[in-house]
Design a protein around this motif. Structure first.
Motif, PDB file in Angstrom:
ATOM      1  N   UNK A 109       0.850  -1.193   0.000  1.00 51.69           N
ATOM      2  CA  UNK A 109       0.000   0.000   0.000  1.00 51.69           C
ATOM      3  C   UNK A 109       0.881   1.237   0.000  1.00 51.69           C
ATOM      4  N   UNK A 110       1.976   1.155   0.763  1.00 46.30           N
ATOM      5  CA  UNK A 110       2.947   2.250   0.839  1.00 46.30           C
ATOM      6  C   UNK A 110       4.350   1.650   0.866  1.00 46.30           C
ATOM      7  N   UNK A 111       5.255   2.236   0.096  1.00 50.00           N
ATOM      8  CA  UNK A 111       6.664   1.827   0.081  1.00 50.00           C
ATOM      9  C   UNK A 111       7.494   2.930   0.730  1.00 50.00           C
ATOM     10  N   UNK A 112       8.372   2.532   1.627  1.00 50.62           N
ATOM     11  CA  UNK A 112       9.365   3.444   2.187  1.00 50.62           C
ATOM     12  C   UNK A 112      10.662   3.206   1.433  1.00 50.62           C
ATOM     13  N   UNK A 113      11.150   4.219   0.738  1.00 44.44           N
ATOM     14  CA  UNK A 113      12.449   4.130   0.063  1.00 44.44           C
ATOM     15  C   UNK A 113      13.493   4.583   1.073  1.00 44.44           C
ATOM     16  N   UNK A 114      14.396   3.668   1.438  1.00 41.32           N
ATOM     17  CA  UNK A 114      15.412   3.959   2.447  1.00 41.32           C
ATOM     18  C   UNK A 114      16.768   3.399   2.011  1.00 41.32           C
ATOM     19  N   UNK A 115      17.124   3.668   0.754  1.00 37.08           N
ATOM     20  CA  UNK A 115      18.383   3.172   0.192  1.00 37.08           C
ATOM     21  C   UNK A 115      19.349   4.332  -0.015  1.00 37.08           C
ATOM     22  N   UNK A 116      20.618   4.012  -0.241  1.00 36.96           N
ATOM     23  CA  UNK A 116      21.645   5.047  -0.380  1.00 36.96           C
ATOM     24  C   UNK A 116      21.819   5.556  -1.811  1.00 36.96           C
ATOM     25  N   UNK A 117      21.853   4.651  -2.758  1.00 39.45           N
ATOM     26  CA  UNK A 117      22.235   5.026  -4.124  1.00 39.45           C
ATOM     27  C   UNK A 117      21.080   5.649  -4.904  1.00 39.45           C
ATOM     28  N   UNK A 118      21.390   6.771  -5.567  1.00 34.13           N
ATOM     29  CA  UNK A 118      20.380   7.525  -6.308  1.00 34.13           C
ATOM     30  C   UNK A 118      19.723   6.692  -7.405  1.00 34.13           C
ATOM     31  N   UNK A 119      20.485   5.823  -8.052  1.00 32.90           N
ATOM     32  CA  UNK A 119      19.924   5.019  -9.140  1.00 32.90           C
ATOM     33  C   UNK A 119      18.790   4.128  -8.631  1.00 32.90           C
ATOM     34  N   UNK A 120      18.950   3.584  -7.409  1.00 30.80           N
ATOM     35  CA  UNK A 120      17.915   2.725  -6.834  1.00 30.80           C
ATOM     36  C   UNK A 120      16.754   3.552  -6.292  1.00 30.80           C
TER      37      UNK A 120
END
Length: 195
Positions: A109-120
């Motif tokens: 329902x909701x995704x938290x984006x918590x990664x380092x690299x801009x491409x991801x």
């Protein structure tokens, strides 16, 4: 936990929270802290996605402990979250999210984006927008002494939190700013669910 939270929100609000499926991509500084806050706010259905292990250098800003060094982050985080609320439903995916397996997010329902690299970051954001999945991202979480510069940009299906300037590749990530951004990400999830 439910009885405690009913002192702070209505039954209807808590039901919406409990029924929301949140996927957290990246269980480091942002992801581990967002997850902790969400569980304390009543979220019960979490999917944790990460491929990394806990390292000593992570302990300055990530919600892990010395006895968890060498443990997969998804498993260590699950263990910590279960201590807050034993009734949560946590699925762990020990993998790196790539363009080949992005469909794993389709049930969120909701995704938290918590990664380092801009491409991801870009890949996750675009996938969620294209598929009508709400997403909460971070952009600029490093450094210290300037938390007052953190902003929130919102769209129909997204929120982006950060100072939009200080990358972890140019500045060191330290607990105060990382945790402020994580708190704001969690608050954006709450806003999306019970606004």
């Amino acid at each position: 936990m439910k009885n405690i939270l009913l002192n702070y929100m209505s039954k209807e609000q808590l039901e919406k929270i409990e029924n929301t499926k949140v996927f957290i991509v990246g269980c480091g500084g942002l992801g581990s802290n967002v997850a902790r806050i969400l569980v304390r706010t009543g979220f019960l259905n979490l999917t944790l996605i990460d491929f990394d292990v806990v390292e000593l250098k992570n302990l300055n800003r990530q919600d892990f402990y010395t006895n968890q060094i060498g443990v997969k982050k998804v498993e260590a985080l699950k263990e910590n979250l279960m201590k807050i609320n034993k009734d949560i439903l946590i699925k762990t995916l020990d993998l790196k999210l790539t363009d080949k397996n992005l469909d794993l997010l389709k049930d969120a329902d909701i995704v938290i984006e918590a990664v380092d690299k801009e491409i991801y970051k870009k890949m996750i954001f675009e996938y969620c927008i294209e598929n009508g999945i709400k997403v909460v991202c971070a952009c600029g979480i490093a450094g210290f002494g300037d938390c007052e510069n953190i902003k929130i940009k919102r769209g129909k299906f997204f929120s982006i939190v950060g100072d939009f300037q200080k990358s972890v590749y140019e500045f060191k990530p330290l607990a105060p700013k990382v945790m402020v951004v994580a708190s704001l990400q969690a608050d954006e999830v709450l806003r999306m669910v019970i606004k």
